[in-house]
Design a protein around this motif. Structure first.
Motif, PDB file in Angstrom:
ATOM      1  N   VAL A   1     -66.238 -28.672 -53.956  1.00  0.00           N
ATOM      2  CA  VAL A   1     -66.387 -27.572 -54.906  1.00  0.00           C
ATOM      3  C   VAL A   1     -67.412 -26.578 -54.375  1.00  0.00           C
ATOM      4  O   VAL A   1     -68.532 -26.948 -54.028  1.00  0.00           O
ATOM      5  N   LYS A   2     -67.026 -25.311 -54.318  1.00  0.00           N
ATOM      6  CA  LYS A   2     -67.925 -24.235 -53.918  1.00  0.00           C
ATOM      7  C   LYS A   2     -68.057 -23.278 -55.099  1.00  0.00           C
ATOM      8  O   LYS A   2     -67.068 -22.699 -55.547  1.00  0.00           O
ATOM      9  N   LEU A   3     -69.272 -23.137 -55.621  1.00  0.00           N
ATOM     10  CA  LEU A   3     -69.490 -22.330 -56.814  1.00  0.00           C
ATOM     11  C   LEU A   3     -70.146 -21.004 -56.465  1.00  0.00           C
ATOM     12  O   LEU A   3     -71.186 -20.968 -55.796  1.00  0.00           O
ATOM     13  N   ASP A   4     -69.506 -19.894 -56.907  1.00  0.00           N
ATOM     14  CA  ASP A   4     -70.187 -18.611 -56.803  1.00  0.00           C
ATOM     15  C   ASP A   4     -71.164 -18.499 -57.975  1.00  0.00           C
ATOM     16  O   ASP A   4     -71.256 -19.391 -58.829  1.00  0.00           O
ATOM     17  N   GLU A   5     -71.900 -17.408 -58.043  1.00  0.00           N
ATOM     18  CA  GLU A   5     -72.949 -17.270 -59.056  1.00  0.00           C
ATOM     19  C   GLU A   5     -72.392 -17.364 -60.477  1.00  0.00           C
ATOM     20  O   GLU A   5     -72.966 -18.023 -61.345  1.00  0.00           O
ATOM     21  N   LYS A   6     -71.251 -16.716 -60.714  1.00  0.00           N
ATOM     22  CA  LYS A   6     -70.654 -16.715 -62.048  1.00  0.00           C
ATOM     23  C   LYS A   6     -70.183 -18.110 -62.438  1.00  0.00           C
ATOM     24  O   LYS A   6     -70.435 -18.585 -63.552  1.00  0.00           O
ATOM     25  N   LYS A   7     -69.498 -18.782 -61.518  1.00  0.00           N
ATOM     26  CA  LYS A   7     -68.999 -20.127 -61.802  1.00  0.00           C
ATOM     27  C   LYS A   7     -70.156 -21.112 -61.983  1.00  0.00           C
ATOM     28  O   LYS A   7     -70.097 -22.006 -62.826  1.00  0.00           O
ATOM     29  N   ALA A   8     -71.212 -20.927 -61.197  1.00  0.00           N
ATOM     30  CA  ALA A   8     -72.362 -21.828 -61.294  1.00  0.00           C
ATOM     31  C   ALA A   8     -73.008 -21.712 -62.678  1.00  0.00           C
ATOM     32  O   ALA A   8     -73.383 -22.724 -63.288  1.00  0.00           O
ATOM     33  N   ALA A   9     -73.132 -20.485 -63.185  1.00  0.00           N
ATOM     34  CA  ALA A   9     -73.721 -20.287 -64.511  1.00  0.00           C
ATOM     35  C   ALA A   9     -72.853 -20.902 -65.594  1.00  0.00           C
ATOM     36  O   ALA A   9     -73.350 -21.526 -66.538  1.00  0.00           O
ATOM     37  N   SER A  10     -71.532 -20.743 -65.451  1.00  0.00           N
ATOM     38  CA  SER A  10     -70.598 -21.296 -66.429  1.00  0.00           C
ATOM     39  C   SER A  10     -70.637 -22.822 -66.423  1.00  0.00           C
ATOM     40  O   SER A  10     -70.661 -23.468 -67.487  1.00  0.00           O
ATOM     41  N   ARG A  11     -70.644 -23.423 -65.231  1.00  0.00           N
ATOM     42  CA  ARG A  11     -70.696 -24.884 -65.134  1.00  0.00           C
ATOM     43  C   ARG A  11     -72.017 -25.419 -65.686  1.00  0.00           C
ATOM     44  O   ARG A  11     -72.044 -26.443 -66.373  1.00  0.00           O
ATOM     45  N   ARG A  12     -73.109 -24.730 -65.383  1.00  0.00           N
ATOM     46  CA  ARG A  12     -74.401 -25.189 -65.878  1.00  0.00           C
ATOM     47  C   ARG A  12     -74.430 -25.184 -67.406  1.00  0.00           C
ATOM     48  O   ARG A  12     -74.954 -26.116 -68.037  1.00  0.00           O
ATOM     49  N   ALA A  13     -73.875 -24.130 -68.014  1.00  0.00           N
ATOM     50  CA  ALA A  13     -73.822 -24.067 -69.477  1.00  0.00           C
ATOM     51  C   ALA A  13     -72.983 -25.214 -70.031  1.00  0.00           C
ATOM     52  O   ALA A  13     -73.344 -25.837 -71.037  1.00  0.00           O
ATOM     53  N   ARG A  14     -71.866 -25.506 -69.367  1.00  0.00           N
ATOM     54  CA  ARG A  14     -71.012 -26.605 -69.811  1.00  0.00           C
ATOM     55  C   ARG A  14     -71.736 -27.944 -69.682  1.00  0.00           C
ATOM     56  O   ARG A  14     -71.718 -28.766 -70.609  1.00  0.00           O
ATOM     57  N   TRP A  15     -72.391 -28.156 -68.547  1.00  0.00           N
ATOM     58  CA  TRP A  15     -73.084 -29.428 -68.331  1.00  0.00           C
ATOM     59  C   TRP A  15     -74.248 -29.583 -69.313  1.00  0.00           C
ATOM     60  O   TRP A  15     -74.526 -30.685 -69.782  1.00  0.00           O
ATOM     61  N   SER A  16     -74.937 -28.485 -69.631  1.00  0.00           N
ATOM     62  CA  SER A  16     -76.033 -28.539 -70.605  1.00  0.00           C
ATOM     63  C   SER A  16     -75.503 -28.919 -71.982  1.00  0.00           C
ATOM     64  O   SER A  16     -76.135 -29.695 -72.717  1.00  0.00           O
ATOM     65  N   SER A  17     -74.336 -28.382 -72.327  1.00  0.00           N
ATOM     66  CA  SER A  17     -73.716 -28.713 -73.611  1.00  0.00           C
ATOM     67  C   SER A  17     -73.332 -30.193 -73.663  1.00  0.00           C
ATOM     68  O   SER A  17     -73.517 -30.863 -74.691  1.00  0.00           O
TER      69      SER A  17
END
Length: 264
Positions: free
Chosen positions: A120-136
């Motif tokens: 998995v390679k995350l750009d800045e937008k995807k990284a922010a989205s994944r982090r929000a999901r993982w925090s939830s």
């Protein structure tokens, strides 16, 4: 019987002027409260924005918003050792499962790690989205298991950034299936605690687990050379999947530190 558990992001319960007051739940928690079908007279536990811990009685409802009174203020247990899981970013929903189960175990925080073998390679937008999901997911798991804190999910780091962040940790345990030594987590922890003369309850331990392809020898070398008390460790003779190792390794560390089951 354990109480249903809620975190308040902005409200400070001890600062409420009225004896009966509404709980300002997040949208997600309000939906969860509706699913639980909470009733008048029921007691719930609340950790407020000041990290204080209360048992509250539901007196009434304003539409779907619980109106509560403080039944008693509870003493939070003393904070024990902190175990942070640095997990190589795995594909699909594997990271979700690791964060969910490791939260239930009592892991203090998570750092997604970008490594050479990550699919998995995350750009800045995807990284922010994944982090929000993982925090939830971490919050949901903390609520489910009754923890008094929510593990923090940090920004994705490179191996070098992990070294900078954890170079002075009590121990950095690098799980590596190609480890030429037979050093176990127990042996590595004993060595680290002896070296830094630290009691178990004050330990700050970083557990590093690679992605599906594991860590490269160069990455392990960077971690071991860069951190004061870093040790390559084995999880046994069987090669575990990344998502399995991400749960088993911190569980073993928490067990050795006497904190399996969390600090809550």
């Amino acid at each position: 019987m354990s109480l249903h558990h809620f975190f308040l992001e902005e409200q400070v319960v001890g600062a409420q002027d009225s004896q009966v007051f509404p709980l300002r739940l997040s949208d997600e928690d309000a939906r969860h409260a509706r699913v639980l079908r909470l009733a008048r007279g029921e007691h719930i536990s609340v950790v407020d924005a000041a990290s204080d811990y209360f048992e509250c009685e539901i007196v009434d409802f304003d539409r779907d918003i619980p109106l509560v009174r403080i039944a008693r203020r509870l003493e939070a247990p003393e904070q024990g050792p902190q175990v942070v899981l640095v997990q190589g970013i795995a594909k699909g929903d594997k990271m979700d499962e690791v964060i969910r189960h490791a939260t239930e175990l009592g892991v203090s925080g998570f750092v997604p790690m970008k490594s050479s073998r990550c699919v998995v390679k995350l750009d800045e937008k995807k990284a922010a989205s994944r982090r929000a999901r993982w925090s939830s997911i971490a919050k949901s798991a903390a609520v489910q298991c009754g923890r008094l804190d929510i593990p923090q999910v940090g920004e994705a780091m490179t191996v070098s950034q992990v070294v900078s962040a954890f170079k002075d940790a009590t121990a950095v345990l690098v799980c590596w299936e190609e480890c030429p030594l037979t050093q176990t987590i127990s042996q590595a922890l004993d060595a680290a605690l002896t070296q830094c003369v630290s009691p178990k309850q004050d330990a700050r331990v970083c557990v590093v687990v690679g992605p599906e392809g594991g860590l490269s020898a160069e990455e392990v070398d960077t971690l071991v050379r860069g951190c004061a008390r870093a040790y390559p460790v084995t999880l046994g003779s069987n090669i575990l999947r990344a998502e399995t190792a991400g749960v088993v390794a911190p569980a073993l560390v928490l067990y050795e530190l006497g904190s399996l089951g969390g600090r809550a």
